[in-house]
Motif scaffolding. Structure first.
Motif, PDB file in Angstrom:
ATOM      1  N   ALA A  33       0.865  -1.172   0.000  1.00  0.00           N
ATOM      2  CA  ALA A  33       0.000   0.000   0.000  1.00  0.00           C
ATOM      3  C   ALA A  33       0.903   1.223   0.000  1.00  0.00           C
ATOM      4  CB  ALA A  33      -0.904  -0.001   1.230  1.00  0.00           C
ATOM      5  N   ILE A  34       0.472   2.246  -0.691  1.00  0.00           N
ATOM      6  CA  ILE A  34       1.300   3.441  -0.887  1.00  0.00           C
ATOM      7  C   ILE A  34       0.605   4.668  -0.310  1.00  0.00           C
ATOM      8  CG2 ILE A  34       2.336   4.983  -2.593  1.00  0.00           C
ATOM      9  CD1 ILE A  34       3.725   2.309  -2.420  1.00  0.00           C
ATOM     10  N   GLY A  35       1.399   5.515   0.277  1.00  0.00           N
ATOM     11  CA  GLY A  35       0.891   6.801   0.742  1.00  0.00           C
ATOM     12  C   GLY A  35       1.809   7.920   0.292  1.00  0.00           C
ATOM     13  N   TRP A  36       1.219   9.077   0.070  1.00  0.00           N
ATOM     14  CA  TRP A  36       1.979  10.294  -0.169  1.00  0.00           C
ATOM     15  C   TRP A  36       1.762  11.215   1.026  1.00  0.00           C
ATOM     16  CZ3 TRP A  36       5.481  11.692  -3.863  1.00  0.00           C
ATOM     17  CH2 TRP A  36       5.531  10.947  -5.048  1.00  0.00           C
ATOM     18  N   PHE A  37       2.854  11.795   1.478  1.00  0.00           N
ATOM     19  CA  PHE A  37       2.822  12.720   2.608  1.00  0.00           C
ATOM     20  C   PHE A  37       3.534  14.004   2.194  1.00  0.00           C
ATOM     21  CE2 PHE A  37       1.613   9.781   6.069  1.00  0.00           C
ATOM     22  CZ  PHE A  37       1.785   8.566   5.431  1.00  0.00           C
ATOM     23  N   ARG A  38       3.367  15.022   2.991  1.00  0.00           N
ATOM     24  CA  ARG A  38       4.132  16.244   2.767  1.00  0.00           C
ATOM     25  C   ARG A  38       4.386  16.934   4.094  1.00  0.00           C
ATOM     26  NH1 ARG A  38      -0.390  20.120  -0.241  1.00  0.00           N
ATOM     27  NH2 ARG A  38      -1.732  20.463   1.579  1.00  0.00           N
ATOM     28  N   ARG A  39       5.479  17.711   4.117  1.00  0.00           N
ATOM     29  CA  ARG A  39       5.796  18.520   5.299  1.00  0.00           C
ATOM     30  C   ARG A  39       6.067  19.937   4.839  1.00  0.00           C
ATOM     31  NH1 ARG A  39      10.195  16.080   7.918  1.00  0.00           N
ATOM     32  NH2 ARG A  39       8.897  15.088   9.494  1.00  0.00           N
ATOM     33  N   ALA A  40       5.186  20.828   5.233  1.00  0.00           N
ATOM     34  CA  ALA A  40       5.365  22.248   4.916  1.00  0.00           C
ATOM     35  C   ALA A  40       6.320  22.871   5.929  1.00  0.00           C
ATOM     36  CB  ALA A  40       4.022  22.958   4.946  1.00  0.00           C
ATOM     37  N   PRO A  41       6.960  23.957   5.589  1.00  0.00           N
ATOM     38  CA  PRO A  41       7.888  24.608   6.519  1.00  0.00           C
ATOM     39  C   PRO A  41       7.222  24.920   7.851  1.00  0.00           C
ATOM     40  CG  PRO A  41       8.088  25.581   4.347  1.00  0.00           C
ATOM     41  CD  PRO A  41       6.910  24.648   4.279  1.00  0.00           C
ATOM     42  N   GLY A  42       7.845  24.472   8.924  1.00  0.00           N
ATOM     43  CA  GLY A  42       7.340  24.765  10.252  1.00  0.00           C
ATOM     44  C   GLY A  42       6.135  23.951  10.678  1.00  0.00           C
ATOM     45  N   LYS A  43       5.765  22.943   9.891  1.00  0.00           N
ATOM     46  CA  LYS A  43       4.582  22.147  10.220  1.00  0.00           C
ATOM     47  C   LYS A  43       4.924  20.671  10.321  1.00  0.00           C
ATOM     48  CE  LYS A  43       1.127  25.215   8.177  1.00  0.00           C
ATOM     49  NZ  LYS A  43      -0.046  25.286   7.277  1.00  0.00           N
ATOM     50  N   GLU A  44       3.986  19.923  10.901  1.00  0.00           N
ATOM     51  CA  GLU A  44       4.140  18.480  10.981  1.00  0.00           C
ATOM     52  C   GLU A  44       3.892  17.851   9.611  1.00  0.00           C
ATOM     53  OE1 GLU A  44       5.121  18.529  14.862  1.00  0.00           O
ATOM     54  OE2 GLU A  44       4.688  16.601  13.890  1.00  0.00           O
ATOM     55  N   ARG A  45       4.460  16.660   9.424  1.00  0.00           N
ATOM     56  CA  ARG A  45       4.191  15.931   8.199  1.00  0.00           C
ATOM     57  C   ARG A  45       2.730  15.479   8.210  1.00  0.00           C
ATOM     58  NH1 ARG A  45       8.754  11.922   6.388  1.00  0.00           N
ATOM     59  NH2 ARG A  45       8.184  10.835   8.317  1.00  0.00           N
ATOM     60  N   GLU A  46       2.088  15.555   7.054  1.00  0.00           N
ATOM     61  CA  GLU A  46       0.671  15.203   6.963  1.00  0.00           C
ATOM     62  C   GLU A  46       0.427  14.292   5.767  1.00  0.00           C
ATOM     63  OE1 GLU A  46      -0.991  19.141   6.592  1.00  0.00           O
ATOM     64  OE2 GLU A  46      -1.038  19.001   4.402  1.00  0.00           O
ATOM     65  N   ALA A  92       5.847  22.407   0.024  1.00  0.00           N
ATOM     66  CA  ALA A  92       6.249  21.434   1.033  1.00  0.00           C
ATOM     67  C   ALA A  92       7.252  20.460   0.436  1.00  0.00           C
ATOM     68  CB  ALA A  92       5.031  20.658   1.542  1.00  0.00           C
ATOM     69  N   GLU A  93       7.834  19.677   1.319  1.00  0.00           N
ATOM     70  CA  GLU A  93       8.628  18.520   0.896  1.00  0.00           C
ATOM     71  C   GLU A  93       7.639  17.364   0.795  1.00  0.00           C
ATOM     72  OE1 GLU A  93      11.924  18.940   0.510  1.00  0.00           O
ATOM     73  OE2 GLU A  93      12.672  16.907   0.206  1.00  0.00           O
ATOM     74  N   TYR A  94       7.652  16.668  -0.330  1.00  0.00           N
ATOM     75  CA  TYR A  94       6.700  15.592  -0.573  1.00  0.00           C
ATOM     76  C   TYR A  94       7.414  14.247  -0.502  1.00  0.00           C
ATOM     77  CZ  TYR A  94       3.021  18.828  -1.889  1.00  0.00           C
ATOM     78  OH  TYR A  94       2.054  19.808  -1.860  1.00  0.00           O
ATOM     79  N   TYR A  95       6.765  13.302   0.162  1.00  0.00           N
ATOM     80  CA  TYR A  95       7.335  11.979   0.386  1.00  0.00           C
ATOM     81  C   TYR A  95       6.343  10.898  -0.051  1.00  0.00           C
ATOM     82  CZ  TYR A  95      10.254  14.606   3.703  1.00  0.00           C
ATOM     83  OH  TYR A  95      11.094  15.505   4.291  1.00  0.00           O
TER      84      TYR A  95
END
Length: 131
Positions: A33-46, A92-95
């Motif tokens: 199963a695959i997920g995409w996440f992101r972390r914006a500056p100063g925020k938690e990864r979502e 954001a940084e995307y993962y």
């Protein structure tokens, strides 16, 4: 060795589009199963979106539904995240991340994806939305 490698990030103007890619090596994508996440500056990864290869279910976070779309090319072991109508808040940084369970639960609002359950992570790719 199982690895995830993202690519496709960059600078895009508000309202623009971008496609991110994530390739899985060392394993077959149809067993994950695959997920995409992101972390914006100063925020938690979502969480942004998730898909379960076993049942084909795909879910999105409320903030991206209708603008972001996940797709998979199983023969290529690749996952794509197509992003449209990008906003400055999408910067954001995307993962991408994978869990070796093709039926792993994908919540209706992918914002609440349990990131601790995902065993494998890419290095991230930066998306900047700015004029």
């Amino acid at each position: 060795q199982i690895q995830l490698v993202e690519s496709g990030g960059g600078l895009v103007q508000p309202g623009g589009s971008l496609r991110l890619s994530c390739v899985l090596t060392g394993a077959l994508l149809d067993r994950y199963a695959i997920g995409w996440f992101r972390r914006a500056p100063g925020k938690e990864r979502e969480g942004i979106t998730c898909t379960s290869s076993g049942d084909g279910l795909t879910k999105y976070a409320d903030g991206v539904r209708g603008r972001f779309f996940i797709s998979i090319q199983y023969p290529m072991n690749k996952v794509y995240l197509d992003m449209k109508n990008l906003e400055s808040g999408d910067t954001a940084e995307y993962y991408c991340a994978a869990i070796p369970d093709p039926y792993f639960y994908c919540p209706n609002n992918a914002f609440s994806l349990p990131e601790s359950q995902y065993a494998y992570w890419g290095q991230g790719t930066q998306v900047t939305v700015s004029s």
